[in-house]
Design a protein around this motif. Structure first.
Motif, PDB file in Angstrom:
ATOM      1  N   ILE A  72      16.686   3.829  -4.509  1.00 14.17           N
ATOM      2  CA  ILE A  72      17.295   5.167  -4.506  1.00 14.17           C
ATOM      3  C   ILE A  72      17.844   5.389  -3.109  1.00 14.17           C
ATOM      4  N   THR A  73      19.134   5.664  -3.009  1.00 10.00           N
ATOM      5  CA  THR A  73      19.760   5.846  -1.701  1.00 10.00           C
ATOM      6  C   THR A  73      20.976   6.747  -1.806  1.00 10.00           C
ATOM      7  N   GLU A  74      21.300   7.404  -0.702  1.00  6.36           N
ATOM      8  CA  GLU A  74      22.483   8.265  -0.660  1.00  6.36           C
ATOM      9  C   GLU A  74      23.761   7.440  -0.527  1.00  6.36           C
ATOM     10  N   VAL A  93      16.750   5.067   2.557  1.00  6.87           N
ATOM     11  CA  VAL A  93      16.513   4.352   1.304  1.00  6.87           C
ATOM     12  C   VAL A  93      15.065   4.561   0.869  1.00  6.87           C
ATOM     13  N   TYR A  94      14.882   4.588  -0.453  1.00  3.31           N
ATOM     14  CA  TYR A  94      13.550   4.608  -1.048  1.00  3.31           C
ATOM     15  C   TYR A  94      13.473   3.432  -2.011  1.00  3.31           C
ATOM     16  N   LEU A  95      12.430   2.599  -1.853  1.00  4.29           N
ATOM     17  CA  LEU A  95      12.258   1.410  -2.688  1.00  4.29           C
ATOM     18  C   LEU A  95      10.917   1.461  -3.400  1.00  4.29           C
ATOM     19  N   GLU A  96      10.920   0.953  -4.623  1.00  5.37           N
ATOM     20  CA  GLU A  96       9.678   0.655  -5.314  1.00  5.37           C
ATOM     21  C   GLU A  96       9.688  -0.827  -5.624  1.00  5.37           C
ATOM     22  N   LYS A 109       9.800   3.785   2.167  1.00  5.87           N
ATOM     23  CA  LYS A 109      10.855   4.695   2.625  1.00  5.87           C
ATOM     24  C   LYS A 109      11.237   4.332   4.059  1.00  5.87           C
ATOM     25  N   ALA A 110      12.530   4.476   4.375  1.00  3.60           N
ATOM     26  CA  ALA A 110      12.997   4.215   5.739  1.00  3.60           C
ATOM     27  C   ALA A 110      14.288   4.982   5.993  1.00  3.60           C
ATOM     28  N   GLU A 123      15.243  -5.624   6.323  1.00  3.44           N
ATOM     29  CA  GLU A 123      14.985  -5.085   7.662  1.00  3.44           C
ATOM     30  C   GLU A 123      14.981  -3.566   7.547  1.00  3.44           C
ATOM     31  N   LEU A 124      13.830  -2.953   7.780  1.00  2.00           N
ATOM     32  CA  LEU A 124      13.652  -1.510   7.619  1.00  2.00           C
ATOM     33  C   LEU A 124      13.460  -0.875   8.985  1.00  2.00           C
TER      34      LEU A 124
END
Length: 216
Positions: A72-74, A93-96, A109-110, A123-124
Motif C-alpha cells: 500500500i503506497t501513495e 510504503v506499508y508492506l505485509e 512501514k517506512a 531498502e527501507l
C-alpha cells in the motif's frame, strides 16, 4: 556520336558518385569531430525518468506464482533503465509479508523504500517500523531485507519491544520471520512493568542489568 554519348554518361556517373561521397562526408564529418554530448544527454535524461508511475496503489505482489507481500503506497515508480533497476516508494510504503501459507509474517512501514528487483533486496529508510507475527515491534531508521539470503539487517540504532522488555542497540540481523535475531552492539535491556493504578496509564521502565546479544 556513340562515343560522345558514352563520354556524357561517364561524366554523369562521375558527377553522381562525387555528389554521393560529398553527402556522406557531410553527414559523417560532424560525427567524427567529437561532438557527442547531445546523444549522451538524451540517454541520461531517459534513464532518469520512471518507466511507470502509479498513484494510490494497493496491490499483491507474487514471485514464482506465490503471493509474497501486499503493498500500500501513495506513489510507486519503476526505473527499469537504471543500473541496477529498482522500484521507488518515496512517499511512504506499508508492506505485509506472507509465508507460503499466506499467513502474515510481518507488517512493515517506512517513510521511503526502494526495491532492487534483480537482487530481491528491499531498502527501507526513515521511521522504519516492523511488527512480527508474534507481536514484537522493531523500530529503526534504516533496514535491509534480503529475500535471496532470507535475512533482515541494519547497522543503525534499533529498538525491539517485546511483551515484557525493550532491547536497544546498534547493528542487527534477523531471519525473515523476525523470530531469531541478534543485536551486535547491545546498549541495554529494559523491563517494562505496568504498575499503573486503575485511573492511570503510566508505565514504569527500569534498566535491567542483563546484557543480551542474541535473542531467540
Amino acid at each position: 556520336m556513340p562515343s560522345i554519348k558514352r563520354r556524357k554518361s561517364h561524366l554523369i556517373f562521375i558527377n553522381i558518385t562525387v555528389a554521393v561521397w560529398a553527402t556522406v562526408m557531410f553527414v559523417l564529418f560532424p560525427a567524427c569531430s567529437g561532438d557527442k554530448n547531445q546523444f549522451a544527454e538524451a540517454i541520461t535524461e531517459r534513464d532518469s525518468l520512471p518507466s511507470m508511475k502509479t498513484l494510490g496503489v494497493t496491490t499483491l505482489v507474487s514471485d514464482s506464482g506465490i503471493t509474497r507481500y501486499k503493498i500500500i503506497t501513495e506513489e510507486w515508480e519503476i526505473y527499469d533503465k537504471k543500473n541496477p533497476p529498482y522500484w521507488a516508494f518515496e512517499k511512504g510504503v506499508y508492506l505485509e509479508k506472507f509465508d507460503s501459507l499466506f499467513h502474515v509474517d510481518a507488517s512493515i512501514k517506512a517513510d521511503t523504500a526502494y526495491y532492487y528487483e534483480k537482487k530481491k533486496l528491499w531498502e527501507l529508510r526513515g521511521n522504519v517500523h516492523i511488527r512480527s507475527q508474534r507481536g514484537d515491534k522493531f523500530d529503526t531508521d534504516l533496514l535491509f531485507w534480503d529475500e535471496k539470503q532470507e535475512k533482515v539487517y541494519s547497522d543503525k540504532f534499533i529498538s525491539i519491544e517485546q511483551e515484557d522488555k525493550v532491547i536497544t542497540g546498534y547493528g542487527f540481523e534477523s531471519n525473515q520471520q523476525m523470530t531469531e535475531y541478534q543485536i551486535y552492539d547491545n546498549t541495554g535491556v529494559f523491563t517494562v512493568e505496568d504498575t499503573a493504578p486503575a485511573d492511570s496509564t503510566k508505565k514504569t521502565v527500569a534498566k535491567d542489568s542483563i546484557q543480551t546479544d542474541s535473542i531467540r
